[in-house]
Each structure stands twice: as C-alpha cells, then as structure tokens.
Design a protein around this motif. Sequence first.
Motif, PDB file in Angstrom:
ATOM      1  N   GLY A 110       0.784  -1.225   0.000  1.00 45.06           N
ATOM      2  CA  GLY A 110       0.000   0.000   0.000  1.00 45.06           C
ATOM      3  C   GLY A 110       0.817   1.276   0.000  1.00 45.06           C
ATOM      4  O   GLY A 110       0.250   2.372   0.053  1.00 45.06           O
ATOM      5  N   GLU A 111       2.150   1.143  -0.094  1.00 52.01           N
ATOM      6  CA  GLU A 111       2.983   2.346  -0.042  1.00 52.01           C
ATOM      7  C   GLU A 111       2.704   3.290  -1.208  1.00 52.01           C
ATOM      8  O   GLU A 111       2.760   4.513  -1.064  1.00 52.01           O
ATOM      9  N   TYR A 112       2.385   2.731  -2.361  1.00 51.11           N
ATOM     10  CA  TYR A 112       2.099   3.581  -3.513  1.00 51.11           C
ATOM     11  C   TYR A 112       0.797   4.355  -3.298  1.00 51.11           C
ATOM     12  O   TYR A 112       0.612   5.444  -3.851  1.00 51.11           O
ATOM     13  N   LYS A 113      -0.117   3.809  -2.489  1.00 52.80           N
ATOM     14  CA  LYS A 113      -1.335   4.545  -2.151  1.00 52.80           C
ATOM     15  C   LYS A 113      -0.987   5.778  -1.311  1.00 52.80           C
ATOM     16  O   LYS A 113      -1.565   6.857  -1.500  1.00 52.80           O
ATOM     17  N   LEU A 114      -0.057   5.598  -0.378  1.00 56.83           N
ATOM     18  CA  LEU A 114       0.356   6.720   0.455  1.00 56.83           C
ATOM     19  C   LEU A 114       0.976   7.817  -0.402  1.00 56.83           C
ATOM     20  O   LEU A 114       0.700   9.007  -0.198  1.00 56.83           O
ATOM     21  N   MET A 115       1.802   7.436  -1.364  1.00 53.10           N
ATOM     22  CA  MET A 115       2.409   8.419  -2.261  1.00 53.10           C
ATOM     23  C   MET A 115       1.342   9.141  -3.072  1.00 53.10           C
ATOM     24  O   MET A 115       1.409  10.352  -3.287  1.00 53.10           O
ATOM     25  N   GLY A 116       0.308   8.410  -3.526  1.00 50.47           N
ATOM     26  CA  GLY A 116      -0.767   9.022  -4.280  1.00 50.47           C
ATOM     27  C   GLY A 116      -1.648   9.923  -3.438  1.00 50.47           C
ATOM     28  O   GLY A 116      -2.258  10.873  -3.951  1.00 50.47           O
ATOM     29  N   LEU A 117      -1.712   9.653  -2.143  1.00 52.90           N
ATOM     30  CA  LEU A 117      -2.527  10.462  -1.238  1.00 52.90           C
ATOM     31  C   LEU A 117      -1.828  11.759  -0.847  1.00 52.90           C
ATOM     32  O   LEU A 117      -2.487  12.763  -0.541  1.00 52.90           O
ATOM     33  N   ALA A 118      -0.501  11.764  -0.885  1.00 51.72           N
ATOM     34  CA  ALA A 118       0.279  12.894  -0.369  1.00 51.72           C
ATOM     35  C   ALA A 118      -0.089  14.244  -0.984  1.00 51.72           C
ATOM     36  O   ALA A 118      -0.141  15.253  -0.259  1.00 51.72           O
ATOM     37  N   PRO A 119      -0.346  14.352  -2.291  1.00 48.07           N
ATOM     38  CA  PRO A 119      -0.655  15.684  -2.852  1.00 48.07           C
ATOM     39  C   PRO A 119      -1.926  16.310  -2.300  1.00 48.07           C
ATOM     40  O   PRO A 119      -2.136  17.518  -2.466  1.00 48.07           O
ATOM     41  N   TYR A 120      -2.775  15.529  -1.637  1.00 52.39           N
ATOM     42  CA  TYR A 120      -4.021  16.063  -1.102  1.00 52.39           C
ATOM     43  C   TYR A 120      -3.856  16.639   0.306  1.00 52.39           C
ATOM     44  O   TYR A 120      -4.802  17.206   0.856  1.00 52.39           O
ATOM     45  N   GLY A 121      -2.666  16.471   0.895  1.00 49.34           N
ATOM     46  CA  GLY A 121      -2.436  16.959   2.245  1.00 49.34           C
ATOM     47  C   GLY A 121      -1.369  18.024   2.307  1.00 49.34           C
ATOM     48  O   GLY A 121      -0.800  18.437   1.290  1.00 49.34           O
ATOM     49  N   GLU A 122      -1.082  18.474   3.523  1.00 47.00           N
ATOM     50  CA  GLU A 122      -0.015  19.438   3.801  1.00 47.00           C
ATOM     51  C   GLU A 122       0.999  18.766   4.730  1.00 47.00           C
ATOM     52  O   GLU A 122       0.611  18.015   5.629  1.00 47.00           O
ATOM     53  N   PRO A 123       2.293  19.030   4.532  1.00 45.00           N
ATOM     54  CA  PRO A 123       3.331  18.352   5.338  1.00 45.00           C
ATOM     55  C   PRO A 123       3.455  18.933   6.742  1.00 45.00           C
ATOM     56  O   PRO A 123       4.535  19.325   7.184  1.00 45.00           O
ATOM     57  N   THR A 124       2.351  18.954   7.465  1.00 40.07           N
ATOM     58  CA  THR A 124       2.324  19.602   8.784  1.00 40.07           C
ATOM     59  C   THR A 124       3.151  18.859   9.834  1.00 40.07           C
ATOM     60  O   THR A 124       3.519  19.446  10.855  1.00 40.07           O
ATOM     61  N   TYR A 125       3.412  17.572   9.606  1.00 42.56           N
ATOM     62  CA  TYR A 125       4.164  16.781  10.578  1.00 42.56           C
ATOM     63  C   TYR A 125       5.638  16.609  10.189  1.00 42.56           C
ATOM     64  O   TYR A 125       6.389  15.945  10.912  1.00 42.56           O
ATOM     65  N   ALA A 126       6.050  17.188   9.062  1.00 41.62           N
ATOM     66  CA  ALA A 126       7.405  16.933   8.559  1.00 41.62           C
ATOM     67  C   ALA A 126       8.469  17.400   9.553  1.00 41.62           C
ATOM     68  O   ALA A 126       9.450  16.682   9.813  1.00 41.62           O
ATOM     69  N   ASP A 127       8.310  18.587  10.112  1.00 42.23           N
ATOM     70  CA  ASP A 127       9.314  19.085  11.054  1.00 42.23           C
ATOM     71  C   ASP A 127       9.387  18.208  12.300  1.00 42.23           C
ATOM     72  O   ASP A 127      10.488  17.963  12.833  1.00 42.23           O
ATOM     73  N   PHE A 128       8.242  17.735  12.771  1.00 43.81           N
ATOM     74  CA  PHE A 128       8.257  16.853  13.944  1.00 43.81           C
ATOM     75  C   PHE A 128       9.005  15.554  13.633  1.00 43.81           C
ATOM     76  O   PHE A 128       9.794  15.068  14.463  1.00 43.81           O
ATOM     77  N   ILE A 129       8.773  15.003  12.460  1.00 37.88           N
ATOM     78  CA  ILE A 129       9.476  13.764  12.074  1.00 37.88           C
ATOM     79  C   ILE A 129      10.978  14.004  12.052  1.00 37.88           C
ATOM     80  O   ILE A 129      11.760  13.209  12.592  1.00 37.88           O
ATOM     81  N   LEU A 130      11.394  15.125  11.461  1.00 33.16           N
ATOM     82  CA  LEU A 130      12.826  15.410  11.342  1.00 33.16           C
ATOM     83  C   LEU A 130      13.461  15.763  12.686  1.00 33.16           C
ATOM     84  O   LEU A 130      14.640  15.482  12.909  1.00 33.16           O
TER      85      LEU A 130
END
Length: 350
Positions: A44-64
């Motif tokens: 299902g990883e390709y589904k996650l990649m396809g879903l990404a353009p519909y969201g905002e990377p609001t958690y990216a800084d927390f992950i990093l």
Amino acid sequence: MGDGRLRHRHGNRVALTEELRFPHSLGLLYSAFTYHCGFKVNSGEYKLMGLAPYGEPTYADFILNHVIDLKDDGSFRMDMGYFNYCQGLTMTSRRFDRAFGGPPRPAETPLTQREMDLAASIQKVTEEIMLRAARHAHALTGMKNLCLAGGVALNCVANGRILCEGPFDNIWIQPAAGDAGGALGVALLIWHQLLDNPRTANPQDDQQGSLLGPRFSDGQVRAFLDQVGARYEVVDDDAALCDAVAALLAEGKVVGWMQGRMEFGPRALGNRSILGDARRPEMQSVMNLSIKFRESFRPFAPSVLRTRANEYFDMPPGSESPYMLLVAAVAPRSAPVSTRTRCAATGLTD
C-alpha cells in the motif's frame, strides 16, 4: 541506492560503499506511515504516495526533529520508541499514536485530513532523505549517472526531484525495483563479478521495456473469448486497429490494451494497460471508481511521445521516463491535460 545501500561500479565490479542497517530503514519508515494511515504494508505504499498531494506536510518538522536523526549525507537513525516492528505485530507504537493524533486508521474506513497530512509529511521527509543521499553519492564518486533500485526507488515523486534538483546528468531506475527485481541483480552479480565476464556500458536501455512476462497468441486469445462467450471482432490491419482505438478514446471510452509480453514490474507500460483520454478531467475518477474499483485519489500516468514531452511536462531536456518511475510537474503552458496528472508519473514512448 534506494534500498539503503550505496554501491560504486567500475568496469564489471560493484563495491558496497555505505549502508543503513536494520532497523533504521527508509523503506520501513515509509511503511510505518503506510500502516498508520490504514493501508497494507508492502503493497500500500504507492497509495500513500498518491494520497500525499491532497495533504499538507504539517508533521514533517516533527518527524525530522524527533522521529529520525537525519545527517547531511542522507544517513539517519530512527527513534525506535515510535515503532513496534522489531518486537511486536504492529508497525507503530502508542507513542506514535500520541505524537500523530490518534491510533492507526482502520482499513477501508473514510480517509480524513490527518491521513492526507501524514502522507504529505512522510513524502516530504522521504524526498529530503533521497536528495541528500544522491548528493552525497555524487560528491563521493564523482559519477554523472545514478542507478536506483530497491522498493524506495519506486517512489516516482522523489525520483523526479532527484532528476530535476540533484547533481546527476542522468538517472535510471530498475523497473522492477522491489524485491522481485533482486533476481536480476543476483544473476548479473554472478555473471560479471563472480565469473568475471566483461561488461560494456550501453547508452541505450538494454532492458528494452522489461517485457519479460508471458505472451499469448491470437489463437489462445480467440479460444479464451470463445470459452467465455465474449462478443468480439477481429481486425487484422494494425493501422485500422489504432484508428478504431483512438476514436473510442476520443469519445470518452476506456480501452483495455494487451499486446506482446507482459511487463516485469509494478507498472503497466503499454503491453497490459487500461487507456483513457487524459484531456478529460473526469477520466481519472471514472477509471478509478468504475473500472479499477479503487480509491478515487489514485493517480494515472499520461503517455506522450518522447519528442513532445516538454510541451506537457517540465522535465530536463533529453530526459525520459520509459518505466513510469518519474513524476514531472505539468507545464504551465500545456493545455487540457487534467491537473490530476500532476501527481502521476509520465511514461514517454516512441
């Protein structure tokens, strides 16, 4: 590269230069977010990649800042307190749940903005890791060509950024980049490195579309159609067949196309493909919901002539994507291509 290992090739030899070791894995990091968003791990990883353009990377800084410790060379270590795949039956832990707004989404339940933002966030982090690793590989080797393999190399959005923003003149991605493609690598390693057979680099693509699967004769196809009682018409003239298919596509019809040997890898490259008119904004939803019976957000790839690719997509001159493993932004001047193709990989054909 792409599977957490950096290898440097010279002649018929490949030497392992650097590697990330379990459990610190970009593939497993991406799979953990795949699991938490309610999709099946390892498929299902390709589904996650396809879903990404519909969201905002609001958690990216927390992950990093908290989940991983990322270095300038693309190497990283994961805080395993957020994960459970080493000792349990789940990918993520309760600490992960608290950090990202709740437990994993149950499969087949409605998607929320949280899942879209999680997808966008881990996609952004993945792209940053791959770009850093690519730049480090270039600085270390001085090579102008990059080859990617491993499951992470199927992330065509990240691949597109490496092509457009990275230091390499050319990149090539093994079309069956996941575990299945390892068989090719083993065969080549034995032939060249263990048996010491010479290897000559070829500027052309010797894999020739990766058409390594089965083929079916006209007789076999007719026998099957007769067996199931299908109605069909035989068209012996190739030009007439192409004209008829083009007319159907122009009318908004969806066409199933089968020819020659089946593609080896996860992408349909023209030998086993579902075709539709990319100029129609509704076509993406029609094909997803009525033909493939899958999530409405899933993207499709437009196929264009190599000589006209730059009319539709912002790609470096001379670049191509024969295996549907590169994403390019739609060129602002290109007319009626659906904006949904912005998150789809391009397939360039002759």
